[in-house]
Design a protein around this motif. Structure first.
Motif, PDB file in Angstrom:
ATOM      1  N   ASN A   1      56.967   8.171 -71.595  1.00 18.48           N
ATOM      2  CA  ASN A   1      57.313   6.743 -71.590  1.00 18.48           C
ATOM      3  C   ASN A   1      58.699   6.509 -72.154  1.00 18.48           C
ATOM      4  OD1 ASN A   1      54.749   6.252 -70.590  1.00 18.48           O
ATOM      5  ND2 ASN A   1      53.887   5.653 -72.554  1.00 18.48           N
ATOM      6  N   ASN A   2      58.998   7.128 -73.290  1.00 24.45           N
ATOM      7  CA  ASN A   2      60.324   6.943 -73.891  1.00 24.45           C
ATOM      8  C   ASN A   2      61.418   7.507 -73.005  1.00 24.45           C
ATOM      9  OD1 ASN A   2      59.514   5.615 -76.289  1.00 24.45           O
ATOM     10  ND2 ASN A   2      58.865   7.556 -77.173  1.00 24.45           N
ATOM     11  N   GLY A   3      61.097   8.566 -72.269  1.00 22.32           N
ATOM     12  CA  GLY A   3      62.071   9.184 -71.393  1.00 22.32           C
ATOM     13  C   GLY A   3      62.435   8.370 -70.175  1.00 22.32           C
ATOM     14  N   LEU A   4      61.715   7.298 -69.924  1.00 20.48           N
ATOM     15  CA  LEU A   4      62.069   6.424 -68.806  1.00 20.48           C
ATOM     16  C   LEU A   4      63.337   5.625 -69.092  1.00 20.48           C
ATOM     17  CD1 LEU A   4      58.503   5.203 -67.759  1.00 20.48           C
ATOM     18  CD2 LEU A   4      59.950   6.911 -66.623  1.00 20.48           C
ATOM     19  N   GLU A   5      63.789   5.650 -70.343  1.00 22.58           N
ATOM     20  CA  GLU A   5      65.098   5.114 -70.713  1.00 22.58           C
ATOM     21  C   GLU A   5      65.939   6.272 -71.231  1.00 22.58           C
ATOM     22  OE1 GLU A   5      64.593   1.956 -73.497  1.00 22.58           O
ATOM     23  OE2 GLU A   5      63.520   0.667 -72.084  1.00 22.58           O
ATOM     24  N   PRO A   6      66.332   7.186 -70.347  1.00 26.26           N
ATOM     25  CA  PRO A   6      66.892   8.464 -70.785  1.00 26.26           C
ATOM     26  C   PRO A   6      68.219   8.361 -71.516  1.00 26.26           C
ATOM     27  CG  PRO A   6      67.135   8.196 -68.405  1.00 26.26           C
ATOM     28  CD  PRO A   6      66.254   7.083 -68.875  1.00 26.26           C
ATOM     29  N   ASP A   7      69.014   7.356 -71.218  1.00 26.87           N
ATOM     30  CA  ASP A   7      70.322   7.274 -71.867  1.00 26.87           C
ATOM     31  C   ASP A   7      70.231   6.667 -73.263  1.00 26.87           C
ATOM     32  OD1 ASP A   7      71.783   8.437 -69.769  1.00 26.87           O
ATOM     33  OD2 ASP A   7      71.754   6.555 -68.658  1.00 26.87           O
ATOM     34  N   THR A   8      69.065   6.140 -73.614  1.00 22.92           N
ATOM     35  CA  THR A   8      68.795   5.729 -74.994  1.00 22.92           C
ATOM     36  C   THR A   8      68.053   6.830 -75.728  1.00 22.92           C
ATOM     37  OG1 THR A   8      68.707   3.382 -74.439  1.00 22.92           O
ATOM     38  CG2 THR A   8      67.606   4.055 -76.455  1.00 22.92           C
ATOM     39  N   TYR A   9      67.022   7.361 -75.080  1.00 21.31           N
ATOM     40  CA  TYR A   9      66.149   8.356 -75.705  1.00 21.31           C
ATOM     41  C   TYR A   9      66.841   9.719 -75.809  1.00 21.31           C
ATOM     42  CZ  TYR A   9      61.875  11.074 -76.454  1.00 21.31           C
ATOM     43  OH  TYR A   9      60.908  11.922 -76.947  1.00 21.31           O
ATOM     44  N   LEU A  10      67.587  10.109 -74.826  1.00 23.00           N
ATOM     45  CA  LEU A  10      68.399  11.326 -74.756  1.00 23.00           C
ATOM     46  C   LEU A  10      67.599  12.619 -74.611  1.00 23.00           C
ATOM     47  CD1 LEU A  10      71.201  10.709 -77.443  1.00 23.00           C
ATOM     48  CD2 LEU A  10      71.073   9.862 -75.099  1.00 23.00           C
ATOM     49  N   ALA A  11      66.475  12.730 -75.273  1.00 20.43           N
ATOM     50  CA  ALA A  11      65.755  13.998 -75.361  1.00 20.43           C
ATOM     51  C   ALA A  11      64.944  14.277 -74.104  1.00 20.43           C
ATOM     52  CB  ALA A  11      64.831  13.987 -76.579  1.00 20.43           C
ATOM     53  N   GLU A  12      64.460  15.515 -73.989  1.00 27.00           N
ATOM     54  CA  GLU A  12      63.607  15.878 -72.860  1.00 27.00           C
ATOM     55  C   GLU A  12      62.365  14.991 -72.836  1.00 27.00           C
ATOM     56  OE1 GLU A  12      64.872  20.043 -74.501  1.00 27.00           O
ATOM     57  OE2 GLU A  12      64.613  18.022 -75.282  1.00 27.00           O
ATOM     58  N   PRO A  13      61.971  14.507 -71.662  1.00 31.88           N
ATOM     59  CA  PRO A  13      60.800  13.638 -71.571  1.00 31.88           C
ATOM     60  C   PRO A  13      59.488  14.394 -71.427  1.00 31.88           C
ATOM     61  CG  PRO A  13      61.913  13.718 -69.459  1.00 31.88           C
ATOM     62  CD  PRO A  13      62.741  14.553 -70.406  1.00 31.88           C
ATOM     63  N   TYR A  14      59.524  15.715 -71.387  1.00 30.19           N
ATOM     64  CA  TYR A  14      58.315  16.494 -71.110  1.00 30.19           C
ATOM     65  C   TYR A  14      57.758  17.198 -72.339  1.00 30.19           C
ATOM     66  CZ  TYR A  14      62.312  19.622 -70.288  1.00 30.19           C
ATOM     67  OH  TYR A  14      63.506  20.294 -70.386  1.00 30.19           O
ATOM     68  N   VAL A  15      58.420  17.081 -73.493  1.00 30.74           N
ATOM     69  CA  VAL A  15      57.913  17.639 -74.746  1.00 30.74           C
ATOM     70  C   VAL A  15      58.122  16.616 -75.850  1.00 30.74           C
ATOM     71  CG1 VAL A  15      58.236  20.072 -74.152  1.00 30.74           C
ATOM     72  CG2 VAL A  15      60.132  18.791 -75.160  1.00 30.74           C
ATOM     73  N   THR A  16      57.369  16.767 -76.927  1.00 30.36           N
ATOM     74  CA  THR A  16      57.520  15.830 -78.037  1.00 30.36           C
ATOM     75  C   THR A  16      58.767  16.164 -78.847  1.00 30.36           C
ATOM     76  OG1 THR A  16      56.095  17.200 -79.440  1.00 30.36           O
ATOM     77  CG2 THR A  16      55.061  15.360 -78.281  1.00 30.36           C
ATOM     78  N   PRO A  17      59.406  15.149 -79.406  1.00 29.55           N
ATOM     79  CA  PRO A  17      60.514  15.378 -80.323  1.00 29.55           C
ATOM     80  C   PRO A  17      59.987  15.478 -81.745  1.00 29.55           C
ATOM     81  CG  PRO A  17      60.315  13.044 -79.919  1.00 29.55           C
ATOM     82  CD  PRO A  17      59.206  13.713 -79.135  1.00 29.55           C
ATOM     83  N   GLY A  18      60.772  16.105 -82.605  1.00 29.06           N
ATOM     84  CA  GLY A  18      60.406  16.078 -84.013  1.00 29.06           C
ATOM     85  C   GLY A  18      60.566  14.694 -84.599  1.00 29.06           C
ATOM     86  N   ASN A  19      61.514  13.935 -84.077  1.00 24.11           N
ATOM     87  CA  ASN A  19      61.802  12.620 -84.641  1.00 24.11           C
ATOM     88  C   ASN A  19      62.462  11.727 -83.604  1.00 24.11           C
ATOM     89  OD1 ASN A  19      63.966  14.787 -85.668  1.00 24.11           O
ATOM     90  ND2 ASN A  19      65.044  12.896 -85.129  1.00 24.11           N
ATOM     91  N   ILE A  20      62.331  10.426 -83.833  1.00 24.42           N
ATOM     92  CA  ILE A  20      63.004   9.407 -83.045  1.00 24.42           C
ATOM     93  C   ILE A  20      63.664   8.446 -84.036  1.00 24.42           C
ATOM     94  CG2 ILE A  20      62.776   7.658 -81.244  1.00 24.42           C
ATOM     95  CD1 ILE A  20      60.059   8.918 -80.537  1.00 24.42           C
TER      96      ILE A  20
END
Length: 792
Positions: free
Chosen positions: A665-684
């Motif tokens: 869901n967060n990856g649908l705004e990739p230029d804000t989220y930046l990170a890979e959309p297919y794995v969890t990040p350590g932090n946002i």
């Protein structure tokens, strides 16, 4: 091919088994992590990355420097048209040629680059041997240009051969030797130095015990071992002298800054194609390196290994699956969270944001819970391995390095407790109580081993001996949050979160001790639990939430009286998880989470962020405000909020937290989220950051295993207990139906939920193999597959 959850950078394949990147200019490097348990590599969408054996920091095969802006260190394949002098890379970098078509397909155990330029289509697939220290670069070239072509394929990487901290190149290059072996059709690289801790002969006096090799299935037409000869003085990978001149010089020997570069020629008629394979690996000596090089010059063998790899991942991923109305949830829980936890955290222990290589005592123990629903024996082995890194006084190595088997012996107050925690989880899954009698040596006293039960009790007893006069556990060098590094270094600071965590453990291990016949520990743990509940509610409640703890000075933190860090997440969630407070307080605490901490990407770890350094807090307060543990969403902890809301039967709140955290869901705004959309990040990043909503520290995060577990155990409510499989769903009201296929003690339970009235009150009828049961516990049965109907 149609993609799902597509953005301008790519999307998932329809079956969810690949993330397909169609634009190499992703906001940050989007990587894949491959590992067979010993050999590993990480590769980005532009072919950046590196390879290693056993330990990504101590035994790195190829050089790499972390630069998430340029992503300019990797292992590259150049395609050279010998007739025109034009060259390009199938992964776009480093030549940066504007390709006619480009795809990077990250899959489970492999990554493929499929690109076309000037009528030449190239498919490059990276994968690993399953039980050998070798990686494959399978290359398929097709001439679709309508004319004959004279092509060369030229590889490039820098040899590392040792510790990653080798930036002093003028020093390290004088220890490395490279030779080309015509009979083996390979270049061989060795090093007279391994800059690793070695007591026997002093520093800089230990041989690197491996020989690297780089070979091809086709006869090598040329090679290069010298970085200067390949690039040219002041040259670059974008326009290297070797490609501009169209030849490799064949440099070898010592005293050079060594690279691995092979050239093979592919002269293709119109419409023709060719498949060949490069391999790279390590062996114990020159003879073994030549043998492995010859063995793995087979395209067919590489394809067989990839087929085995895909089959092995299918087995791991398909043991327990879900079908819900939320397609993003399905993709994560069924596939990508498991892959991230196993490949990235347990096998590789490395990625782009962090290259650890070590085993974290609390980290990989928690991660190993991912195996419980597929192969609990692997969790069992991880428990034993961690017990071997415990001291006889109950303390543990906070982390340790394979190869050296040395690490940091700390007074961290929580790490040792994850041994009994995961043991509890294992016993709930298996009821394997004889496991508690298995004997494992202590790290400091190998001749005085103890049982697994004894190891667990040693951990708990050590923490129970470190209490304040008010009856709360001391935080010591930090609890779960390493960034609270100064709170309790004088031995006075208290941890309210640790109190709740300990309450959870004491209740469950008291019962285990009773069953084990240890009456003393059973009674003591039960008594200490009751005392701790009283103390934490007397001293830890702040009126609307629990404080985080006290400093050595006695000052409270995580209190409404503070300027920064007024409220922390973990004491609130674990007050619910542990039942360490009355229900009214639990509800109030989680309402405070919703009011103060819940933001667009999930609940923050604390709020407001520390805008000024507090030396009595520790390095957490030195992070930029809103980043990581300082007011960001720390995904690992945020997931526990799902557990807490579900336990309170607040189904929509639990699901809401999932959706906010969901990387797809967060990856649908990739230029804000930046990170890979297919794995969890350590932090946002949180709202106090200038980069609110930015994801980071992907792959190497304990959040993957926890998110998979919490969704299955708490939202879908199918979880293991000693006596059977408990059906206790907390489904969002919008779901009418869903399904869980859960492997439990060798039996697959096919559980179908029917909720036509959108109830959140829980099931009214459970039918197991055609018969309605009383209650919601399915007792273990002897069968291969059991159908379960759950009616709301």
């Amino acid at each position: 091919m149609d993609k799902i959850f597509a953005t301008k950078y790519g999307g998932f394949s329809k079956d969810g088994n690949e993330y397909i990147i169609t634009n190499p200019r992703t906001p940050k490097p989007w990587v894949n992590v491959l590992s067979n348990g010993d050999y590993g590599l990480v590769v980005s969408q532009t072919a950046g990355g590196f390879s290693w054996l056993t330990h990504s920091e101590l035994n790195r095969i190829t050089r790499w420097q972390q630069d998430l802006t340029r992503d300019n260190h990797g292992k590259y394949l150049y395609i050279l048209d010998r007739a025109t002098g034009i060259f390009w890379n199938p992964g776009w970098l480093p030549a940066r040629t504007e390709l006619d078509n480009y795809q990077c397909r990250h899959g489970f155990g492999y990554t493929s680059f499929i690109s076309a330029y000037d009528g030449i289509q190239v498919e490059l697939t990276l994968s690993l041997a399953n039980a050998a220290p070798v990686e494959f670069w399978d290359v398929k070239v097709a001439n679709l240009s309508g004319r004959p072509r004279q092509l060369s394929l030229i590889t490039y990487f820098e040899w590392g051969l040792g510790c990653s901290n080798d930036h002093h190149r003028e020093f390290h290059k004088i220890f490395t030797a490279l030779e080309f072996d015509r009979d083996a059709n390979a270049i061989l690289a060795s090093k007279r130095l391994w800059d690793i801790h070695h007591r026997a002969n002093g520093r800089w006096n230990r041989d690197y015990p491996y020989v690297g090799f780089h070979t091809c299935s086709k006869e090598i037409a040329g090679f290069e071992g010298d970085k200067l000869a390949f690039l040219g003085q002041y040259g670059s990978l974008r326009e290297p002298r070797a490609l501009l001149n169209g030849e490799l010089t064949g440099s070898q020997g010592m005293g050079r800054e060594h690279i691995g570069s092979l050239q093979v020629n592919c002269d293709l008629a119109e419409g023709a194609g060719e498949q060949l394979m490069f391999s790279l690996g390590l062996a114990e000596n020159h003879s073994a390196a030549k043998e492995l090089a010859r063995k793995y010059q087979s395209v067919e063998l590489a394809q067989q290994e990839l087929k085995r790899t895909k089959s092995a991942w299918a087995t791991r991923l398909n043991a327990t699956t879900v079908e819900t109305p939320d397609q993003a949830l399905n993709l994560l829980v069924n596939k990508w969270l498991k892959y991230q936890a196993i490949a990235g955290r347990l096998l590789a222990r490395s990625a782009y944001y962090q290259q650890s290589g070590a085993f974290g005592f609390r980290d990989q123990l928690q991660d190993s819970q991912i195996y419980l629903t597929s192969d609990p024996r692997l969790t069992r082995e991880r428990i034993k391995e961690h017990a071997r890194h415990q001291f006889s006084d109950g303390t543990v190595l906070h982390w340790w390095h394979p190869i050296l088997n040395e690490g940091l012996h700390s007074e961290m107050s929580d790490n040792l407790l994850w041994l009994p925690f995961v043991t509890i989880s294992y016993l709930q899954e298996t009821a394997d109580y004889p496991f508690l009698e298995e004997i494992v040596a202590y790290y400091d006293e190998p001749d005085r081993p103890g049982s697994i039960f004894g190891h667990c009790c040693a951990a708990i007893d050590r923490v129970l001996a470190r209490f304040s006069g008010r009856g709360l556990p001391l935080i010591c060098e930090g609890d779960w949050n390493d960034g609270l590094s100064a709170i309790g270094i004088a031995g006075q600071g208290e941890s309210v979160w640790l109190a709740h965590f300990l309450i959870y453990l004491l209740e469950r291990f008291s019962k285990i001790a009773e069953k084990h016949g240890d009456v003393r520990h059973s009674v003591e743990y039960a008594t200490r639990r009751e005392n701790l509940i009283a103390a934490v509610n007397r001293h830890g409640w702040d009126g609307a939430w629990f404080i985080r703890g006290t400093k050595d000075s006695g000052e409270e933190f995580g209190s409404s009286a503070n300027t920064y860090g007024k409220i922390f997440l973990n004491p609130q969630t674990w007050s619910v998880i542990s039942d360490g407070a009355a229900e009214k307080r639990q509800v109030t605490a989680m309402a405070s989470v919703a009011k103060h901490l819940l933001k667009k990407n999930g609940p923050l770890l604390l709020y407001p962020a520390y805008a000024k350094v507090d030396v009595e807090i520790g390095y957490l307060s030195r992070y930029a405000p809103g980043a990581r543990e300082n007011g960001g969403v720390y995904t690992h902890a945020a997931i526990w909020a799902i557990w807490a809301y579900a336990k309170l039967r607040q189904a929509d709140a639990a699901y809401d937290v999932f959706r906010r955290l969901c990387p797809i869901n967060n990856g649908l705004e990739p230029d804000t989220y930046l990170a890979e959309p297919y794995v969890t990040p350590g932090n946002i990043d949180g709202p106090d950051s200038a980069f609110y909503g930015r994801g980071g520290w992907t792959w190497y995060s304990g959040s993957a295993a926890w998110l998979q577990k919490v969704v299955v155990d708490r939202i879908l409510g199918v979880r293991a207990t000693e006596n059977g499989l408990l059906i206790d769903p907390c489904l969002p009201a919008e779901w009418k139906t869903c399904r869980v296929r859960r492997l439990f003690r060798g039996v697959t339970y096919d559980i179908i939920y029917s909720n036509p009235q959108h109830s959140t009150a829980g099931p009214v009828k459970i039918i197991v193999a055609g018969k309605e049961i009383t209650g919601n516990l399915i007792e273990p049965v002897a069968a291969d597959r059991v159908k379960v109907e759950v009616l709301f």
